[in-house]
Design a protein around this motif. Structure first.
Motif, PDB file in Angstrom:
ATOM      1  N   LYS A  16      72.919-105.665 -60.829  1.00 33.46           N
ATOM      2  CA  LYS A  16      73.351-104.444 -60.154  1.00 33.46           C
ATOM      3  C   LYS A  16      73.253-104.622 -58.631  1.00 33.46           C
ATOM      4  N   TYR A  56      79.925 -96.677 -68.347  1.00 31.08           N
ATOM      5  CA  TYR A  56      78.804 -95.782 -68.676  1.00 31.08           C
ATOM      6  C   TYR A  56      79.262 -94.470 -69.315  1.00 31.08           C
ATOM      7  N   LEU A  59      77.094 -91.948 -71.113  1.00 29.04           N
ATOM      8  CA  LEU A  59      76.071 -91.238 -70.337  1.00 29.04           C
ATOM      9  C   LEU A  59      76.665 -90.141 -69.466  1.00 29.04           C
ATOM     10  N   PHE A  64      71.927 -87.524 -64.332  1.00 27.62           N
ATOM     11  CA  PHE A  64      71.890 -88.615 -63.348  1.00 27.62           C
ATOM     12  C   PHE A  64      73.200 -89.401 -63.262  1.00 27.62           C
ATOM     13  N   LEU A  68      74.227 -92.506 -60.847  1.00 28.79           N
ATOM     14  CA  LEU A  68      74.376 -93.828 -61.474  1.00 28.79           C
ATOM     15  C   LEU A  68      75.698 -94.475 -61.034  1.00 28.79           C
ATOM     16  N   TYR A  71      75.433 -95.581 -57.458  1.00 28.83           N
ATOM     17  CA  TYR A  71      74.573 -96.779 -57.399  1.00 28.83           C
ATOM     18  C   TYR A  71      75.362 -98.031 -57.777  1.00 28.83           C
ATOM     19  N   ARG A  92      67.980-108.291 -73.872  1.00 28.26           N
ATOM     20  CA  ARG A  92      67.307-107.011 -73.609  1.00 28.26           C
ATOM     21  C   ARG A  92      65.793-107.224 -73.471  1.00 28.26           C
ATOM     22  N   THR A  98      64.009 -99.804 -69.741  1.00 29.72           N
ATOM     23  CA  THR A  98      64.795 -99.173 -68.659  1.00 29.72           C
ATOM     24  C   THR A  98      63.959 -98.836 -67.421  1.00 29.72           C
ATOM     25  N   ARG A 109      62.771-106.819 -65.184  1.00 23.40           N
ATOM     26  CA  ARG A 109      62.416-105.536 -64.565  1.00 23.40           C
ATOM     27  C   ARG A 109      60.910-105.421 -64.334  1.00 23.40           C
ATOM     28  N   THR A 116      63.606 -96.664 -62.123  1.00 22.35           N
ATOM     29  CA  THR A 116      64.665 -96.623 -63.140  1.00 22.35           C
ATOM     30  C   THR A 116      66.042 -96.651 -62.483  1.00 22.35           C
ATOM     31  N   ASN A 119      67.075-100.587 -61.192  1.00 22.01           N
ATOM     32  CA  ASN A 119      66.435-101.515 -62.132  1.00 22.01           C
ATOM     33  C   ASN A 119      67.149-102.864 -62.274  1.00 22.01           C
ATOM     34  N   VAL A 121      69.328-104.903 -63.159  1.00 22.52           N
ATOM     35  CA  VAL A 121      70.178-105.644 -64.105  1.00 22.52           C
ATOM     36  C   VAL A 121      70.549-104.788 -65.311  1.00 22.52           C
ATOM     37  N   HIS A 122      71.712-105.072 -65.865  1.00 22.12           N
ATOM     38  CA  HIS A 122      72.186-104.414 -67.090  1.00 22.12           C
ATOM     39  C   HIS A 122      72.357-105.451 -68.195  1.00 22.12           C
ATOM     40  N   GLY A 123      72.100-105.036 -69.440  1.00 22.92           N
ATOM     41  CA  GLY A 123      72.422-105.871 -70.595  1.00 22.92           C
ATOM     42  C   GLY A 123      72.959-105.021 -71.731  1.00 22.92           C
TER      43      GLY A 123
HETATM   44  P1  RTP Z   1      71.502-100.627 -68.796  1.00 18.63           P
HETATM   45  O1  RTP Z   1      72.577 -99.961 -69.640  1.00 18.63           O
HETATM   46  O2  RTP Z   1      71.778-100.547 -67.319  1.00 18.63           O
HETATM   47  O3  RTP Z   1      71.130-101.984 -69.275  1.00 18.63           O
HETATM   48  O4  RTP Z   1      70.199 -99.742 -68.967  1.00 18.63           O
HETATM   49  P2  RTP Z   1      69.467 -99.253 -70.265  1.00 18.63           P
HETATM   50  O5  RTP Z   1      70.251 -99.493 -71.502  1.00 18.63           O
HETATM   51  O6  RTP Z   1      68.084 -99.809 -70.164  1.00 18.63           O
HETATM   52  O7  RTP Z   1      69.393 -97.675 -69.969  1.00 18.63           O
HETATM   53  P3  RTP Z   1      70.432 -96.500 -70.262  1.00 18.63           P
HETATM   54  O8  RTP Z   1      69.660 -95.391 -70.860  1.00 18.63           O
HETATM   55  O9  RTP Z   1      71.660 -96.987 -70.936  1.00 18.63           O
HETATM   56  O10 RTP Z   1      70.797 -96.053 -68.785  1.00 18.63           O
HETATM   57  C1  RTP Z   1      71.710 -96.790 -68.028  1.00 18.63           C
HETATM   58  C2  RTP Z   1      71.230 -96.879 -66.607  1.00 18.63           C
HETATM   59  O11 RTP Z   1      71.253 -95.591 -66.003  1.00 18.63           O
HETATM   60  C3  RTP Z   1      70.219 -95.495 -65.047  1.00 18.63           C
HETATM   61  N1  RTP Z   1      69.350 -94.377 -65.395  1.00 18.63           N
HETATM   62  N2  RTP Z   1      68.899 -93.525 -64.506  1.00 18.63           N
HETATM   63  N3  RTP Z   1      66.697 -90.745 -65.316  1.00 18.63           N
HETATM   64  C4  RTP Z   1      67.439 -91.511 -64.545  1.00 18.63           C
HETATM   65  O12 RTP Z   1      67.532 -91.339 -63.354  1.00 18.63           O
HETATM   66  C5  RTP Z   1      68.140 -92.639 -65.178  1.00 18.63           C
HETATM   67  N4  RTP Z   1      68.106 -92.956 -66.462  1.00 18.63           N
HETATM   68  C6  RTP Z   1      68.873 -94.058 -66.611  1.00 18.63           C
HETATM   69  C7  RTP Z   1      69.456 -96.805 -65.073  1.00 18.63           C
HETATM   70  O13 RTP Z   1      69.983 -97.649 -64.037  1.00 18.63           O
HETATM   71  C8  RTP Z   1      69.796 -97.360 -66.432  1.00 18.63           C
HETATM   72  O14 RTP Z   1      69.658 -98.747 -66.455  1.00 18.63           O
END
Ligand code: RTP
Length: 155
Positions: A16, A56, A59, A64, A68, A71, A92, A98, A109, A116, A119, A121-123
């Protein structure tokens, strides 16, 4: 379950904008290389808003979501396609959970991030999403099919 874990899969890994700006590109790529996964696609890319929103989309109802998208589009990201046995779940694990404060030391991480919302990197979270995201972020001809010359441990 064991058979499922031995499937060759593909995953989309993305450094990221914060990871890129902090100079962590080499460190993060190294972890996947050293683990033994196979790199099939790699590019530096300024992501348009529409692509971030599509990536995304699950989401989009979250509070957020706008932050996001800001960002992820705030600067270049490093897009990667990695292949390997069980690579989706393993990546992962290498990345950590996360919230970086809860991520285990030894994970990307856990070692390199605090927030959060930053963070690094994404996977992909499933083999299906791995395929979907690689198709979303890479164009035809940007992925490389190659044969390891060093030995079977890379396949
Ligand atoms: P990613 O998709 O980036 O690998 O992250 P993840 O599966 O660990 O987490 P996910 O729940 O899919 O959320 C995607 C990304 O959104 C941002 N985030 N911000 N409460 C918050 O402010 C919040 N929650 C999530 C993070 O950058 C997260 O990696």
């Amino acid at each position: 379950l064991v058979a499922a874990m031995e499937e060759v899969e593909e995953t989309y890994i993305m450094i990221k904008p914060d990871g890129f700006q902090r100079g962590l590109v080499g460190e993060i790529i190294s972890r996947f290389e050293k683990k033994g996964f196979k790199l099939k696609g790699l590019k530096l890319f300024q992501c348009p808003k529409e692509l971030a929103q599509e990536h995304y989309k699950d989401l989009q109802s979250k509070p957020f979501f706008p932050k996001l998208i800001n960002y992820i589009t705030s600067g270049p990201v490093v897009c990667m396609a990695w292949e390997g046995i069980g690579v989706v779940a393993s990546a992962r694990k290498l990345i950590g959970v996360t919230n970086p404060l809860n991520a285990e030391p030894g994970t990307i991480r856990g070692d390199l991030a605090v927030q959060t919302g930053r963070n690094v990197v994404h996977g992909s979270d499933s083999p299906e999403n791995g395929k979907r995201e690689i198709a979303l972020w890479f164009k035809e001809g940007e992925l490389c099919e190659w044969t390891p010359l060093l030995g079977p441990w890379l396949t």
